[in-house]
Scaffold this active site. Structure first.
Site, PDB file in Angstrom:
ATOM      1  N   GLU A  45       0.825  -1.204   0.000  1.00 31.42           N
ATOM      2  CA  GLU A  45       0.000   0.000   0.000  1.00 31.42           C
ATOM      3  C   GLU A  45       0.865   1.263   0.000  1.00 31.42           C
ATOM      4  OE1 GLU A  45      -3.702   1.871   2.621  1.00 31.42           O
ATOM      5  OE2 GLU A  45      -2.212   0.607   3.606  1.00 31.42           O
ATOM      6  N   LYS A 118     -10.273   1.835  -1.745  1.00 35.78           N
ATOM      7  CA  LYS A 118     -10.367   1.319  -0.379  1.00 35.78           C
ATOM      8  C   LYS A 118     -11.706   1.691   0.257  1.00 35.78           C
ATOM      9  CE  LYS A 118      -7.510   1.381   3.850  1.00 35.78           C
ATOM     10  NZ  LYS A 118      -6.200   1.868   4.357  1.00 35.78           N
ATOM     11  N   CYS A 155      -5.539  -2.903   2.899  1.00 42.27           N
ATOM     12  CA  CYS A 155      -5.193  -2.691   4.299  1.00 42.27           C
ATOM     13  C   CYS A 155      -6.372  -2.834   5.258  1.00 42.27           C
ATOM     14  CB  CYS A 155      -4.494  -1.351   4.472  1.00 42.27           C
ATOM     15  SG  CYS A 155      -3.485  -1.268   5.992  1.00 42.27           S
TER      16      CYS A 155
END
Length: 296
Positions: A45, A118, A155
């Site tokens: 990331e 995300k 993440c």
């Protein structure tokens, strides 16, 4: 039992405030993986710089870039040169004042196969992502590539079984998690280890629950908090590849830059799901309350 081998590569690296240094480290890792025959390579990331979300500053929005833009041009060129599918990560400037934490997938021919914004955005001391990132609006849709359908998440998404499940239910062949996570150096060692082990365990559980391989790429190194309000972040590496029963196929350490390259048998997912038919036995008619925030 038939086999369908896919060689994958993960790049675990430290990052720098100098974008050129970070990009060079990413590219070097990709080239190492490709030289070892990796057909799919994933970077961690926000791999082109430091993890800037440790504090809040409007000046840092200048780091964001468009899609297409510098990162997709570079990643696409690298994917085409090496003949690989390449997963990268960037701070996306979608419009003035509208930004996302976005992962991109570049095909073998250098084209953009797809992107994922995300969905779950944290807001904790040292991880002030809600200040920078608008939650994703592309949903949990696998990205079709020449090596399979990639269930790409990012993440903080890694803590949510719902996200992994929805990718699996949409036909993902693998689950991928580029990530930037570590511990507060001020915390006791035992607590830091509990957090790291929990992070590994939850992602292995996604493999087990869905009968899918899981790929995780995380950064390493200590990065100070520019505001000096916290002790900074010590990123714990520990990148890994797990098979569809959660078994480790490859694991990186906590301190060093590493490139993991390993073969995955994609056909194994079919066999594991026959032995453990979790998707068959789901009681979907009883799950309606999952759409509630809490069952008061």
């Amino acid at each position: 039992m038939t086999t369908k081998n896919l060689r994958v590569g993960l790049v675990q690296q430290a990052c720098s405030s100098d974008r050129a240094i970070s990009v060079a480290a990413s590219e070097a890792g990709v080239r190492v993986a490709a030289a070892q025959g990796a057909q799919l390579v994933m970077l961690q990331e926000l791999h082109t710089g430091l993890y800037f979300c440790q504090h809040e500053s409007t000046d840092l929005f200048d780091l964001a870039e468009s899609i297409p833009g510098p990162s997709t041009e570079w990643l696409g060129g690298l994917a085409k040169e090496l003949g690989i599918v390449l997963v990268g990560s960037l701070f996306e400037r979608r419009a003035p004042g509208l930004y996302h934490n976005t992962a991109v997938v570049m095909e073998r021919d250098g084209s953009l196969a797809g992107k994922y914004r995300k969905m779950h955005i944290p807001d904790d001391p040292g991880y002030y992502e809600k200040f920078y990132f608008t939650p994703g609006d592309l949903g949990f849709e696998p990205i079709q590539t020449s090596v399979g359908k990639l269930g790409l998440l990012v993440c903080w998404d890694q803590w949510y079984p719902e996200a992994a499940r929805l990718m699996a239910l949409a036909g993902a062949d693998l689950l991928l998690y580029p990530t930037a996570i570590g511990a507060n150096p001020a915390d006791p060692f035992e607590e830091r280890e509990r957090q790291r082990e929990a992070w590994v365990t939850i992602q292995r559980s996604h493999a087990v629950a869905n009968g899918l391989p899981v790929l995780v790429a995380n950064r390493i190194g200590y990065e100070p908090d520019p505001s000096a309000l916290t002790e900074g972040a010590k990123f714990w590496g520990t990148s890994f590849v797990a098979g569809p029963q959660g078994e480790f196929l490859a694991r990186a350490g906590t301190e060093d830059a590493e490139v993991l390259v390993v073969d995955i048998d994609l056909a194994r997912s079919e066999n594991v799901r026959r032995w453990w038919p979790f998707l068959r036995d789901r009681r979907i008619e009883a799950y309606g309350d999952l759409l509630k925030r809490y069952r008061d």
